[in-house]
Design an enzyme around this catalytic site. Structure first.
Site, short mmCIF file in Angstrom:
data_model
loop_
_atom_site.label_atom_id
_atom_site.label_comp_id
_atom_site.label_asym_id
_atom_site.label_seq_id
_atom_site.Cartn_x
_atom_site.Cartn_y
_atom_site.Cartn_z
N CYS A 138 -88.44 -31.66 -51.70
CA CYS A 138 -88.45 -30.99 -53.01
C CYS A 138 -89.79 -31.18 -53.72
O CYS A 138 -90.14 -30.39 -54.59
CB CYS A 138 -87.31 -31.52 -53.87
N ASP A 191 -86.58 -36.81 -49.76
CA ASP A 191 -87.07 -36.89 -51.13
C ASP A 191 -87.64 -38.31 -51.30
O ASP A 191 -87.44 -39.17 -50.43
CB ASP A 191 -85.92 -36.62 -52.12
N GLN A 240 -83.24 -26.94 -57.89
CA GLN A 240 -83.89 -27.27 -56.62
C GLN A 240 -82.99 -26.85 -55.46
O GLN A 240 -83.46 -26.21 -54.51
CB GLN A 240 -84.15 -28.78 -56.58
N HIS A 245 -79.95 -31.88 -59.56
CA HIS A 245 -81.08 -30.95 -59.70
C HIS A 245 -80.67 -29.61 -59.08
O HIS A 245 -81.14 -29.23 -58.02
CB HIS A 245 -82.29 -31.55 -58.97
N ARG A 269 -89.14 -21.80 -55.97
CA ARG A 269 -88.61 -22.22 -57.27
C ARG A 269 -88.89 -21.13 -58.32
O ARG A 269 -88.08 -20.87 -59.20
CB ARG A 269 -89.24 -23.55 -57.70
N ARG A 314 -84.86 -31.15 -69.03
CA ARG A 314 -84.97 -32.22 -68.02
C ARG A 314 -84.77 -33.53 -68.74
O ARG A 314 -85.54 -33.84 -69.66
CB ARG A 314 -86.35 -32.16 -67.34
N1 CP Z 1 -89.22 -30.51 -57.35
C1 CP Z 1 -89.42 -30.60 -58.68
O1 CP Z 1 -88.52 -30.41 -59.51
O2 CP Z 1 -90.71 -30.89 -59.01
P1 CP Z 1 -91.26 -31.30 -60.45
O3 CP Z 1 -90.76 -32.70 -60.75
O4 CP Z 1 -92.75 -31.24 -60.31
O5 CP Z 1 -90.74 -30.33 -61.46
N1 NVA Z 2 -85.44 -37.53 -56.91
C1 NVA Z 2 -86.65 -37.13 -57.57
C2 NVA Z 2 -86.75 -35.65 -57.63
C3 NVA Z 2 -87.98 -35.11 -58.30
C4 NVA Z 2 -88.04 -33.62 -58.33
C5 NVA Z 2 -86.68 -37.74 -58.97
O1 NVA Z 2 -85.67 -37.69 -59.66
O2 NVA Z 2 -87.70 -38.29 -59.34
#
Ligand code: CP
Ligand code: NVA
Length: 311
Positions: free
Chosen positions: A270, A230, A137, A134, A298, A107
């Site tokens: 998400c 989101d 997701q 992502h 997930r 990440r």
């Molecule tokens: N939706 C998602 O990826 O959540 P986290 O940021 O908690 O991993």
């Molecule tokens: N758009 C959000 C998604 C988190 C899972 C972010 O990037 O913070």
């Protein structure tokens, strides 16, 4: 279809058939889990590294649990604890990790970092979220929609809110491969990534998917099967918080909007949610919300992905 050893950086690298296969495998892992097969030892003795530059609840925990349920183990690596912060390159980090582990989930703040890791790792690298996309997701979400609606083709998914959102970018790519009708309800200034959108539009011509932009959220959600949102301010965008809130204030998913969508519409997010901002409590906690099933999935989709990709 050959999956072993491949990276999962972006769903543009996967054919519609492959995307569908992953989604259906996720459902199969879930079915087997509830049939009592809590552990399926297809990755016995393997190790997965989780290299995270940003916080995470779902992705981190679901991957750690997914690894265990496949007989593998996982190591969480906080970015700032590695020699990366002292200047070791991503390429050298990738080369080193590849000698110890069988797969890397990363990440990252900037998308190029995951591309760089993948270029230099000799084990599969999986995108666990970047500023651009992502894909995990989106795959989990397609699994959830198939589970709840019994089909993907022709399902009307309306994304309400930040049209430049990383999750939306991936939903567009996944949805285009699986024949969804995606409507983006967003202010005109907030647009998806151009090259991912172009890919999604091209794929749509073959799959029968459609992608539409409608600025008025009430018009957009009419007849929706799924209303999706989101956060307005993604990780790393804190400095432009005020501007985003100003742009998006009319795009909250609340009971009025869900009423306009109709009874058939299910609510997805998400997560994490900023309650009271992009969604109200009554919607996220209400009868149309499927966010907890969505979060659970997930875990199952990632078991499918690990089982398919890790040699
Ligand atoms: N939706 C998602 O990826 O959540 P986290 O940021 O908690 O991993
Ligand atoms: N758009 C959000 C998604 C988190 C899972 C972010 O990037 O913070």
């Amino acid at each position: 279809m050959r999956f072993k050893g491949r990276d999962l950086i972006e769903l543009i690298d996967y054919t519609p058939e492959e995307v569908r296969f992953i989604v259906e495998s996720g459902l199969e892992f879930k079915r087997r889990f509830y049939a009592g097969e809590r552990v399926i030892n297809v990755l016995l003795g393997r190790t997965i590294a989780l290299l995270f530059e940003k916080s995470s609840t779902r992705t981190r925990v679901s991957f750690e649990v997914a690894a265990r349920q496949l007989g593998a183990s996982s190591i969480y690596l906080g970015w700032s604890e590695l020699q990366l912060v002292r200047g070791e390159t991503l390429a050298d980090t990738a080369r080193t990790l590849s000698r110890y582990v069988d797969g890397i989930v990363a990440r990252v703040k900037e998308h190029w970092k995951i591309v760089e890791l993948a270029e230099h790792a000799s084990v599969p690298v999986i995108n666990g979220l970047s500023d651009l996309s992502h894909p995990l997701q989106a795959l989990g979400d397609m699994m959830t929609i198939l589970e709840k609606k019994g089909r993907l083709e022709g399902v009307k998914l309306v994304f309400v809110g930040d049209g430049s959102d990383n999750v939306l970018n991936s939903l567009l790519v996944a949805g285009s491969k699986l024949g969804l009708h995606i409507v983006v309800a967003s202010p005109g200034q907030l647009r998806p990534d151009e090259s991912l959108l172009r890919h999604a539009m091209e794929v749509s011509r073959d799959t029968g998917a459609t992608i539409e932009f409608i600025e008025d959220p009430f018009e957009a959600v009419r007849g929706a099967d799924i209303v999706y949102t989101d956060v307005w301010v993604s990780m790393g965008q804190e400095a432009i918080r005020e501007e985003k809130v100003r742009l998006l204030k009319d795009y909250q998913v609340n009971s009025r909007l869900m009423e306009a969508a109709g009874d058939r519409a299910l609510f997805m997010h998400c997560l994490p949610a900023k309650r009271g901002e992009e969604v109200t409590d009554d919607v996220i906690d209400g009868p149309q919300s499927i966010v907890w099933d969505q979060a659970e999935n997930r875990l199952h989709i990632q078991k499918a992905i690990l089982a398919l990709l890790i040699p």
